[in-house]
Design a protein around this motif. Structure first.
Motif, PDB file in Angstrom:
ATOM      1  N   GLY A  72      18.870 -19.649 -52.082  1.00  0.00           N
ATOM      2  CA  GLY A  72      17.288 -19.930 -52.498  1.00  0.00           C
ATOM      3  C   GLY A  72      16.392 -20.879 -51.845  1.00  0.00           C
ATOM      4  N   LEU A  73      17.177 -21.774 -51.007  1.00  0.00           N
ATOM      5  CA  LEU A  73      16.360 -23.037 -50.658  1.00  0.00           C
ATOM      6  C   LEU A  73      16.448 -22.532 -48.784  1.00  0.00           C
ATOM      7  N   THR A  74      15.545 -23.236 -48.285  1.00  0.00           N
ATOM      8  CA  THR A  74      15.304 -23.245 -46.816  1.00  0.00           C
ATOM      9  C   THR A  74      16.515 -24.142 -46.224  1.00  0.00           C
ATOM     10  N   ARG A  91      17.583 -27.434 -59.980  1.00  0.00           N
ATOM     11  CA  ARG A  91      17.114 -26.008 -60.161  1.00  0.00           C
ATOM     12  C   ARG A  91      15.641 -25.944 -60.213  1.00  0.00           C
ATOM     13  N   SER A  92      14.985 -27.276 -60.809  1.00  0.00           N
ATOM     14  CA  SER A  92      13.674 -27.336 -60.851  1.00  0.00           C
ATOM     15  C   SER A  92      12.935 -27.497 -59.677  1.00  0.00           C
ATOM     16  N   CYS A  93      13.419 -28.795 -59.348  1.00  0.00           N
ATOM     17  CA  CYS A  93      12.418 -29.046 -58.093  1.00  0.00           C
ATOM     18  C   CYS A  93      13.024 -29.026 -56.757  1.00  0.00           C
ATOM     19  N   GLY A  94      14.334 -28.844 -56.608  1.00  0.00           N
ATOM     20  CA  GLY A  94      15.055 -28.502 -55.514  1.00  0.00           C
ATOM     21  C   GLY A  94      15.553 -29.941 -54.807  1.00  0.00           C
ATOM     22  N   ALA A  95      15.508 -30.807 -55.442  1.00  0.00           N
ATOM     23  CA  ALA A  95      16.026 -31.997 -55.277  1.00  0.00           C
ATOM     24  C   ALA A  95      17.537 -31.953 -54.564  1.00  0.00           C
ATOM     25  N   ILE A  96      18.007 -32.701 -53.808  1.00  0.00           N
ATOM     26  CA  ILE A  96      19.546 -32.426 -53.120  1.00  0.00           C
ATOM     27  C   ILE A  96      19.844 -33.882 -53.203  1.00  0.00           C
ATOM     28  N   GLU A  97      20.939 -34.185 -53.618  1.00  0.00           N
ATOM     29  CA  GLU A  97      21.934 -35.317 -53.481  1.00  0.00           C
ATOM     30  C   GLU A  97      23.270 -35.159 -53.067  1.00  0.00           C
ATOM     31  N   TYR A 126      26.849 -28.087 -56.483  1.00  0.00           N
ATOM     32  CA  TYR A 126      26.637 -27.919 -58.089  1.00  0.00           C
ATOM     33  C   TYR A 126      25.111 -27.802 -58.267  1.00  0.00           C
ATOM     34  N   TRP A 127      24.793 -27.113 -59.183  1.00  0.00           N
ATOM     35  CA  TRP A 127      23.549 -26.847 -59.586  1.00  0.00           C
ATOM     36  C   TRP A 127      23.181 -27.637 -61.091  1.00  0.00           C
ATOM     37  N   GLY A 128      21.955 -27.843 -61.251  1.00  0.00           N
ATOM     38  CA  GLY A 128      21.671 -28.610 -62.495  1.00  0.00           C
ATOM     39  C   GLY A 128      20.147 -29.134 -62.394  1.00  0.00           C
ATOM     40  N   ILE A 129      19.787 -30.019 -63.205  1.00  0.00           N
ATOM     41  CA  ILE A 129      18.410 -30.621 -63.475  1.00  0.00           C
ATOM     42  C   ILE A 129      18.103 -31.972 -63.188  1.00  0.00           C
ATOM     43  N   CYS A 130      17.544 -32.482 -62.279  1.00  0.00           N
ATOM     44  CA  CYS A 130      17.688 -33.821 -61.804  1.00  0.00           C
ATOM     45  C   CYS A 130      17.188 -34.663 -62.928  1.00  0.00           C
TER      46      CYS A 130
END
Length: 144
Positions: A72-74, A91-97, A126-130
């Protein structure tokens, strides 16, 4: 290692767009192409989109960059290559770590059956909320 040294070690020509792009990805890990184009243009205002795309392709093919694309992301790029780490995505803002491999070996997950493939990498997202989105959501829950 400095960008020009990395390029030479990978047998690539040292060009200003490639050096600027390596710097941009180092400064903005997990950035998308548009973010990287803007970052490169901050130091090289006349660089074309095509020069950045060509550099991304060359640097990824040479193993200096890794391209990831969570569902779902570029596509995103990072300079952390060759260690089979994973990612956590908001899942909310798309931040990745980055998330280090639980076992620390390549691959850190062993497939039950390889179907004849020589497996050299396992990808886990892993997916979640930052934390920023979690605190933002909890602060708006109490608002009228």
């Amino acid at each position: 290692m400095m960008p020009d040294e990395s390029l030479r070690a990978a047998s690539l020509r040292v060009t200003r767009p490639r050096v600027a792009l390596l710097d941009a990805v180092q400064t903005h890990p997990h950035a998308d192409t548009e973010t990287l184009i803007s970052a490169v243009r901050a130091t090289l205002p006349d660089v074309s989109h095509q020069a950045v795309y060509d550099s991304l392709h060359a640097l990824t093919a040479a193993g200096l960059l890794r391209r990831i694309q969570p569902s779902g992301l570029t596509g995103r790029y990072e300079t952390r290559v060759g260690d089979n780490h994973h990612h956590v995505v908001c899942r909310s803002c798309g931040a990745i770590e980055d998330v280090d491999c639980a076992v620390g070996e390549t691959p850190c997950l062993t497939a039950e059956q390889s179907h004849g493939f020589t497996i050299d990498e396992a990808e886990v997202v892993y997916w979640g909320i930052c934390p920023a989105c979690s605190s933002s959501a909890s602060s708006t829950e109490g608002s009228p």
